[in-house]
Enzyme design. Structure first.
Site, PDB file in Angstrom:
ATOM      1  N   CYS A  78     -25.283  12.836 -23.803  1.00  0.00           N
ATOM      2  CA  CYS A  78     -25.959  14.063 -23.388  1.00  0.00           C
ATOM      3  C   CYS A  78     -27.468  13.868 -23.462  1.00  0.00           C
ATOM      4  O   CYS A  78     -27.972  13.242 -24.383  1.00  0.00           O
ATOM      5  CB  CYS A  78     -25.568  15.225 -24.293  1.00  0.00           C
ATOM      6  N   HIS A  79     -28.162  14.428 -22.491  1.00  0.00           N
ATOM      7  CA  HIS A  79     -29.615  14.387 -22.510  1.00  0.00           C
ATOM      8  C   HIS A  79     -30.130  15.340 -23.586  1.00  0.00           C
ATOM      9  O   HIS A  79     -29.589  16.437 -23.743  1.00  0.00           O
ATOM     10  CB  HIS A  79     -30.173  14.812 -21.148  1.00  0.00           C
ATOM     11  N   GLU A 115     -23.999  22.181 -24.140  1.00  0.00           N
ATOM     12  CA  GLU A 115     -24.680  22.991 -25.149  1.00  0.00           C
ATOM     13  C   GLU A 115     -23.913  24.299 -25.387  1.00  0.00           C
ATOM     14  O   GLU A 115     -23.753  24.729 -26.536  1.00  0.00           O
ATOM     15  CB  GLU A 115     -26.126  23.258 -24.731  1.00  0.00           C
ATOM     16  N   ASP A 129     -14.695  28.058 -41.670  1.00  0.00           N
ATOM     17  CA  ASP A 129     -15.228  27.619 -42.959  1.00  0.00           C
ATOM     18  C   ASP A 129     -15.452  28.784 -43.909  1.00  0.00           C
ATOM     19  O   ASP A 129     -15.097  28.719 -45.081  1.00  0.00           O
ATOM     20  CB  ASP A 129     -16.538  26.855 -42.747  1.00  0.00           C
TER      21      ASP A 129
END
Length: 158
Positions: A78-79, A115, A129
């Site tokens: 990924c960029h 993203e 979590d």
């Protein structure tokens, strides 16, 4: 002909060269669905779950935004991008599941699908979590791209 953009003609991994692409406004929306068992659902009050660690949903939103900004560091090809916006919402649907939507945007030569997917995924993992002490029956059911605009092809899931 190679259909994969991250593999060259010799079958070697490569980063996609975006230098010739045009800059455009790009938006992506991803969704994660989290099944919550009754023990966790019982703790929802005023649209959130409060714990000794703080607000579960607000913490998940912050974690998702942080993850979206670090996507280029975590997914090798990924960029690295400077996101212009990342918005995460968390809502309970009619099936008592959390619907986590992450919308990302940028004006750039490459899109922000990864993203958005990263933001939704990490927000879901953060809910897990923070609530696992109540039940390990929490299930992150799916994460998927809902839509993207800008670039070569637009996409919208029906």
């Amino acid at each position: 002909m190679n259909d994969f953009t991250h593999i060259d003609d010799q079958g070697k991994v490569k980063m996609v060269d975006v230098s010739e692409k045009k800059i455009s406004y790009r938006v992506a929306k991803a969704r994660s669905i989290v099944h919550l068992p009754d023990a966790v659902l019982a703790k929802i009050s005023d649209g959130d779950i409060q714990t000794k660690k703080g607000s579960v949903f607000q913490t998940a939103i912050i974690a998702g935004i942080m993850a979206a900004k670090k996507t280029g560091e975590l997914i090798p090809l990924c960029h690295p991008l400077g996101l212009e916006n990342c918005d995460i919402t968390i809502q309970l649907n009619d099936e008592n599941e959390l619907v986590i939507d992450c919308t990302t945007s940028i004006t750039a030569k490459t899109g922000v699908e990864m993203e958005a997917l990263m933001g939704a995924s990490v927000a879901a993992l953060t809910v897990y979590d923070m609530c696992k002490a109540l039940s390990h029956e929490i299930v992150i059911k799916e994460t998927k791209l809902m839509e993207k605009t800008g670039g070569k092809n637009d996409f919208k899931r029906s």
